[in-house]
Design an enzyme around this catalytic site. Structure first.
Site, PDB file in Angstrom:
ATOM      1  CG  ASN A  40     -13.432  -0.697   7.535  1.00 53.67           C
ATOM      2  OD1 ASN A  40     -14.445  -0.328   6.946  1.00 53.67           O
ATOM      3  ND2 ASN A  40     -12.437  -1.301   6.901  1.00 53.67           N
ATOM      4  CG  ASN A  41      -9.250  -3.497   8.497  1.00 51.02           C
ATOM      5  OD1 ASN A  41      -9.907  -2.701   7.836  1.00 51.02           O
ATOM      6  ND2 ASN A  41      -7.963  -3.696   8.289  1.00 51.02           N
ATOM      7  CG  LEU A  43       6.191   1.684   9.391  1.00 45.27           C
ATOM      8  CD1 LEU A  43       6.848   2.320  10.599  1.00 45.27           C
ATOM      9  CD2 LEU A  43       7.239   1.092   8.452  1.00 45.27           C
ATOM     10  CG  MET A  45      -1.964  -1.093   1.238  1.00 45.13           C
ATOM     11  SD  MET A  45      -3.292  -0.862   0.031  1.00 45.13           S
ATOM     12  CE  MET A  45      -4.262   0.408   0.857  1.00 45.13           C
ATOM     13  CE  LYS A  63      -1.232  -5.390  11.540  1.00 38.95           C
ATOM     14  NZ  LYS A  63      -1.563  -3.949  11.340  1.00 38.95           N
ATOM     15  CB  THR A 116      -3.881  -1.000  10.511  1.00 37.80           C
ATOM     16  OG1 THR A 116      -4.412  -0.405   9.320  1.00 37.80           O
ATOM     17  CG2 THR A 116      -5.035  -1.490  11.379  1.00 37.80           C
ATOM     18  CE  LYS A 166      -7.711  -0.570   7.717  1.00 32.77           C
ATOM     19  NZ  LYS A 166      -6.319  -0.242   7.383  1.00 32.77           N
ATOM     20  CG  ASP A 176      10.679  -0.160   2.832  1.00 33.04           C
ATOM     21  OD1 ASP A 176       9.529   0.027   3.252  1.00 33.04           O
ATOM     22  OD2 ASP A 176      11.166  -1.306   2.702  1.00 33.04           O
TER      23      ASP A 176
END
Length: 298
Positions: A174-175, A65, A12, A240, A96, A171, A31
């Protein structure tokens, strides 16, 4: 044009960072994956050797991350963002994670004169590429307005959810529901196929009833029902997020039996070797057990 730093160039994060370059912001990236950094440099970004160096070159720093320990290390650890951020700069975490970690990090940065927003991301990789993601934002409303030109390069729907950490709470809510829906939808379609129904018949009926949902209409239609289980949003990340959501519910004294069953299904998928596949691979898990396939026409 704003000097923006971006840390976390995964599935993402990479398209989100690209959209910042396309919008004309001066972007500095970091990164652990050198190949991912090289692709962003080709797109017009500058590379930095550490999170602290990213922060030193930026007015606004963004992280995307995998989990809370990664965020804490990137911000508060040695060589972290906190060492490079100047008073008056802005930090936005788009990972998240749990609301408590967000609030802990925000308090540490506030002591340095740095504002923070949490802005986890909704929708799919395709939306991230198009810059039309949903952003669930926690933090001060005035800080959000300051960040809006940067956030608007990555998201279409910018929704202020409340104080710092409330983007994360939204979030996780939602997830949890999204994971329940894709797990339940997979079970139902496999059951119908095993009973002798065609996918065409099932879809025709489900579209007219309260069983219809965006997992069936968009995510599964675009990937799983075509036999595409490449990420996407990986099973291990859905697992997760479900763990975090259930932990949040426990802290609030709420029981989540359906969520617990969904977490068990995701754990089963991981044990079946599907951890790195798209979360739609829960369909494959059920197909393999039932000995049927549920696929759209080629």
């Amino acid at each position: 044009m704003t000097a923006v730093g971006f840390i976390g160039l995964g599935t993402m994060g990479t398209p989100m960072a690209r959209n910042l370059v396309k919008a004309g912001h001066a972007l500095t990236v970091y990164d652990l994956n050198a190949a991912a950094v090289a692709k962003l440099v080709e797109a017009g970004a500058a590379a930095a050797p550490s999170p602290a160096a990213v922060a030193g070159a930026s007015e606004v720093v963004i992280t995307m991350l995998p989990d809370a320990p990664d965020v804490e290390k990137a911000v508060l650890g040695p060589g972290g963002i906190g060492e490079g951020l100047r008073p008056g700069s802005l930090y936005i975490d788009m990972s998240t994670i749990d609301p408590q970690t967000t609030q802990t990090v925000g308090a540490a940065l506030k002591a340095k004169g740095v504002d923070m927003l949490d802005s986890p991301v909704g929708k799919t990789v395709e939306h991230a590429i198009a810059g039309t993601s949903t952003l669930m934002i926690g933090g001060d409303a005035a800080v959000l307005e300051r960040a809006r030109p940067v956030l608007s390069a990555m998201g279409q729907d910018l929704i202020h959810c409340g104080g710092l950490g409330m983007g994360q709470a939204m979030k996780l809510t939602n997830n949890l529901l999204a994971s329940v829906l894709i797990t339940a939808s997979s079970e139902a379609l496999v059951c119908g196929a095993k009973a002798g129904l065609t996918l065409e018949t099932m879809i025709s009926v489900l579209k007219t009833t309260m069983a219809w949902n965006q997992q069936l209409a968009v995510a599964m239609h675009n990937r799983a029902l075509k036999g595409d289980f490449e990420p996407g949003f990986m099973v291990k990340l859905a697992h997760k997020d479900c763990c975090l959501a259930l932990a949040m519910n426990r802290s609030l004294g709420i029981e989540t039996p359906v969520g617990a069953a969904t977490l068990a299904a995701l754990q089963e998928a991981i044990e079946a070797g599907l951890a790195g596949k798209d979360v739609g691979a829960v369909l494959k898990l059920r197909e393999d057990t039932a000995g049927v396939q549920v696929r759209l026409p080629a």
